[in-house]
Design an enzyme around this catalytic site. Structure first.
Site, PDB file in Angstrom:
ATOM      1  N   GLY A  93       0.826  -1.199   0.000  1.00 51.38           N
ATOM      2  CA  GLY A  93       0.000   0.000   0.000  1.00 51.38           C
ATOM      3  C   GLY A  93       0.861   1.251   0.000  1.00 51.38           C
ATOM      4  O   GLY A  93       2.066   1.191   0.307  1.00 51.38           O
ATOM      5  N   GLN A 137       2.832  10.046   1.571  1.00 45.74           N
ATOM      6  CA  GLN A 137       4.135   9.370   1.555  1.00 45.74           C
ATOM      7  C   GLN A 137       4.975   9.737   0.334  1.00 45.74           C
ATOM      8  O   GLN A 137       6.156   9.424   0.272  1.00 45.74           O
ATOM      9  CB  GLN A 137       3.949   7.850   1.614  1.00 45.74           C
ATOM     10  N   CYS A 166       6.124  -0.022   7.872  1.00 45.73           N
ATOM     11  CA  CYS A 166       5.715   1.112   7.046  1.00 45.73           C
ATOM     12  C   CYS A 166       6.896   1.582   6.202  1.00 45.73           C
ATOM     13  O   CYS A 166       8.016   1.687   6.705  1.00 45.73           O
ATOM     14  CB  CYS A 166       5.249   2.237   7.960  1.00 45.73           C
ATOM     15  N   LEU A 167       6.645   1.881   4.944  1.00 42.38           N
ATOM     16  CA  LEU A 167       7.725   2.312   4.049  1.00 42.38           C
ATOM     17  C   LEU A 167       8.321   3.656   4.473  1.00 42.38           C
ATOM     18  O   LEU A 167       9.454   3.968   4.116  1.00 42.38           O
ATOM     19  CB  LEU A 167       7.217   2.400   2.606  1.00 42.38           C
ATOM     20  N   HIS A 177      -4.317   1.113   7.482  1.00 47.92           N
ATOM     21  CA  HIS A 177      -2.969   1.698   7.609  1.00 47.92           C
ATOM     22  C   HIS A 177      -2.848   2.929   6.697  1.00 47.92           C
ATOM     23  O   HIS A 177      -2.371   3.980   7.114  1.00 47.92           O
ATOM     24  CB  HIS A 177      -1.932   0.630   7.239  1.00 47.92           C
ATOM     25  N   GLU A 178      -3.314   2.802   5.462  1.00 46.58           N
ATOM     26  CA  GLU A 178      -3.187   3.918   4.502  1.00 46.58           C
ATOM     27  C   GLU A 178      -4.132   5.069   4.841  1.00 46.58           C
ATOM     28  O   GLU A 178      -3.776   6.232   4.684  1.00 46.58           O
ATOM     29  CB  GLU A 178      -3.422   3.437   3.069  1.00 46.58           C
ATOM     30  N   HIS A 232      -2.606   7.162   7.323  1.00 46.61           N
ATOM     31  CA  HIS A 232      -1.646   8.099   6.719  1.00 46.61           C
ATOM     32  C   HIS A 232      -2.340   9.383   6.269  1.00 46.61           C
ATOM     33  O   HIS A 232      -1.802  10.474   6.413  1.00 46.61           O
ATOM     34  CB  HIS A 232      -0.950   7.478   5.493  1.00 46.61           C
TER      35      HIS A 232
HETATM   36 NI    NI Z   1       2.821   3.328   6.168  1.00 49.39          NI
END
Ligand code: NI
Length: 185
Positions: free
Chosen positions: A46, A51, A96-97, A138-139, A142
């Site tokens: 995702g 991000q 998380c990226l 999760h997204e 964000h």
């Molecule tokens: Ni994340």
């Protein structure tokens, strides 16, 4: 299509609440394509617009879809998502990226219905369970400026920041590891 730079913690754009998209145009479509490519390249399952430095309510998710033994791509690129139904509880260990070297177990709703706009501007509803439900939540976090570090105590957050500066791995204490762990995005 191009691969975008993924913003890393503690960049302030990650803490901003994203604004709804009021007009879907060619630019939106291009952003969605670039975000998908960036997510596959990372790799993650995702990615949310903040991000890549854009404070708009846009996200992409792909946890794949099992077809027999094979998992084929199943990209979902959505705009202005909203969770309109929640059921049950589920815990995954999430990465998380934007937060390198951090794994945190987070309790989420096990089953959700997400209402959103497609890239064509059509209203859609997606029923999500398991990892797909976790990834959407999760997204969407964000988009509201909520990060995995907001799911741990302040003490642990400070410890993580120190470890990050020294390039060390930080792992939140978890129950014995299950297979329910994923770098979400
Ligand atoms: Ni994340």
């Amino acid at each position: 299509m191009s691969i975008l730079k993924i913003v890393k913690y503690p960049d302030p754009v990650l803490k901003k609440k994203s604004l709804p998209v009021s007009k879907i145009d060619r630019e939106t479509g291009r952003l969605l394509d670039d975000m998908l490519e960036t997510m596959y390249d990372a790799p993650g399952v995702g990615l949310a617009a903040p991000q890549v430095g854009i404070s708009q309510r846009i996200l992409v998710v792909d946890v794949g879809q099992l077809e027999g033994e094979e998992r084929r791509p199943d990209p979902k690129a959505i705009i202005n998502p909203e969770i309109i139904h929640r059921e049950g509880k589920i815990i995954w260990e999430e990465g998380c990226l934007s937060l390198p070297s951090l794994i945190v177990p987070v309790e989420r709703s096990a089953k959700i219905i997400v209402k959103a706009l497609s890239r064509e501007g059509k209203e859609i509803q997606i029923l999500a369970e398991e990892l797909l439900a976790v990834a959407f939540q999760h997204e969407i976090d964000h988009l509201d400026g909520i990060l995995l570090v907001d799911h741990i105590s302040r003490l642990k957050r400070d410890l993580y920041k120190k470890k990050l500066e020294k390039n060390e791995f930080f792992e939140e204490e978890t129950p014995p590891h299950s297979s329910r762990r994923a770098y979400i995005g």
